[in-house]
Design a protein around this motif. Structure first.
Motif, mmCIF file in Angstrom:
data_model
loop_
_atom_site.group_PDB
_atom_site.id
_atom_site.type_symbol
_atom_site.label_atom_id
_atom_site.label_comp_id
_atom_site.label_asym_id
_atom_site.label_seq_id
_atom_site.Cartn_x
_atom_site.Cartn_y
_atom_site.Cartn_z
ATOM 1 N N ARG A 161 0.794 -1.223 0.000
ATOM 2 C CA ARG A 161 0.000 0.000 0.000
ATOM 3 C C ARG A 161 0.826 1.273 0.000
ATOM 4 O O ARG A 161 0.278 2.365 -0.021
ATOM 5 C CB ARG A 161 -0.948 -0.008 1.206
ATOM 6 C CG ARG A 161 -2.051 -1.041 1.051
ATOM 7 C CD ARG A 161 -2.771 -1.324 2.347
ATOM 8 N NE ARG A 161 -3.918 -2.193 2.125
ATOM 9 C CZ ARG A 161 -3.830 -3.494 1.944
ATOM 10 N NH1 ARG A 161 -2.650 -4.093 1.974
ATOM 11 N NH2 ARG A 161 -4.903 -4.226 1.721
ATOM 12 N N LEU A 211 -7.978 0.095 7.068
ATOM 13 C CA LEU A 211 -7.121 -0.520 6.067
ATOM 14 C C LEU A 211 -7.795 -1.836 5.670
ATOM 15 O O LEU A 211 -7.552 -2.883 6.271
ATOM 16 C CB LEU A 211 -5.736 -0.769 6.672
ATOM 17 C CG LEU A 211 -4.586 -1.013 5.699
ATOM 18 C CD1 LEU A 211 -4.350 0.202 4.820
ATOM 19 C CD2 LEU A 211 -3.323 -1.362 6.466
ATOM 20 N N ASP A 230 -3.576 -10.898 2.874
ATOM 21 C CA ASP A 230 -3.778 -9.596 2.229
ATOM 22 C C ASP A 230 -4.522 -9.876 0.931
ATOM 23 O O ASP A 230 -3.927 -10.168 -0.108
ATOM 24 C CB ASP A 230 -2.424 -8.930 1.967
ATOM 25 C CG ASP A 230 -2.579 -7.469 1.571
ATOM 26 O OD1 ASP A 230 -3.710 -7.070 1.216
ATOM 27 O OD2 ASP A 230 -1.580 -6.740 1.617
ATOM 28 N N VAL A 233 -6.492 -4.820 -2.317
ATOM 29 C CA VAL A 233 -6.147 -3.449 -1.931
ATOM 30 C C VAL A 233 -7.336 -2.555 -2.243
ATOM 31 O O VAL A 233 -7.763 -2.443 -3.396
ATOM 32 C CB VAL A 233 -4.895 -2.959 -2.685
ATOM 33 C CG1 VAL A 233 -4.608 -1.497 -2.339
ATOM 34 C CG2 VAL A 233 -3.708 -3.830 -2.347
#
Length: 278
Positions: A161, A211, A230, A233
């Motif tokens: 990020r 986030l 993860d 995004v």
């Protein structure tokens, strides 16, 4: 004349001794009636006694030992009613004396312990029962655990990020559901969910800038990240329009101050407070 003075002084001395004796009797009576109500919260002295008893008990020898909850172990309702009746009656035996006990939830050796401590006499405190919790669920997080766990995942959260570690703050939450694979792998472990947010000087409301897409699990006992995914995004929401403090918001929230209200009881208050009793 001297004999008269001596007689007067003797009488005054006897009167003074009588007054002191009566005062002492009242003091003793007051001290005997100064016992806490059975439902009063634990005092500072009682809490200190509880902690000492728990750390000294042979029932829990594993270390580190962390106390997660301490509260009054309330007596049975019938006993409290009997106590209330004895204090309101003119019985010569005085009010009934109920034991003062505390319920303690502690964590040690990877197990959750439930203990009951008698502190009726704080100088002779003792653990009167102990059991290990075998069901689901874990004790609440301590402040130390929250602070330590929140520092672990920040490096994981910024990989994709382009964010600096100084921009990230993380919070510890109850675990929730991470999927069957993770649930099977973490079964029996005290795992917390970590959610991170992006800080910005333009707003104090960090929770509006999560986030997203990052899933983290932290083993609180080992204080280690045991799960990280993860997935995607997502754009971080801007700080614009997230201010909520009264002295910094914009119209229409910056109108004139409201007129203060006043509560009046012309005949006085309709209640009495005696210690913790209303």
């Amino acid at each position: 004349m001297l004999s008269e003075v001596c007689l007067v002084n003797s009488a005054m001395l006897l009167l003074l001794i009588s007054i002191l004796s009566v005062t002492g009797a009242f003091a003793v009576a007051a001290s005997s009636d100064s016992r806490p109500h059975p439902l009063d919260p634990l005092s500072a002295a009682e809490l200190t006694a509880v902690s000492a008893a728990v750390f000294a008990t042979p029932f829990v020898t594993a270390r580190p030992l962390t106390i997660h909850y301490v509260g009054l172990d309330e007596p049975e309702k019938a006993d409290v009613i009997a106590y209330a009746y004895s204090t309101s009656s003119s019985s010569s035996s005085g009010p009934a004396v109920l034991p003062r006990r505390a319920l303690v939830i502690a964590r040690a050796g990877g197990q959750s312990h439930e203990l009951r401590v008698d502190v009726t006499n704080a100088s002779a405190k003792s653990v009167i029962s102990h059991s290990v919790h075998r069901g689901s669920g874990f004790p609440r997080f301590t402040t130390g655990e929250i602070i330590a766990a929140a520092k672990l995942p920040r490096a994981y959260s910024v990989r994709r990020r382009g964010l600096n570690l100084s921009e990230i703050s993380c919070g510890v939450f109850s675990k929730g559901w991470f999927g069957s694979r993770e649930e099977a792998r973490w079964r029996g472990a005290r795992v917390a969910k970590i959610q991170c947010f992006v800080k910005n000087a333009a707003t104090a409301n960090a929770y509006t800038r999560p986030l997203e897409g990052v899933v983290l699990g932290v083993d609180i006992e080992r204080m280690a990240v045991v799960g990280y995914r993860d997935r995607v995004v997502r754009p971080v929401p801007t700080a614009e329009g997230t201010e909520y403090r009264a002295d910094k918001v914009w119209p229409p929230f910056t109108g004139p101050a409201t007129v203060p209200g006043v509560g009046v009881q012309p005949e006085g208050k309709g209640f009495q407070i005696d210690g913790h009793v209303v």
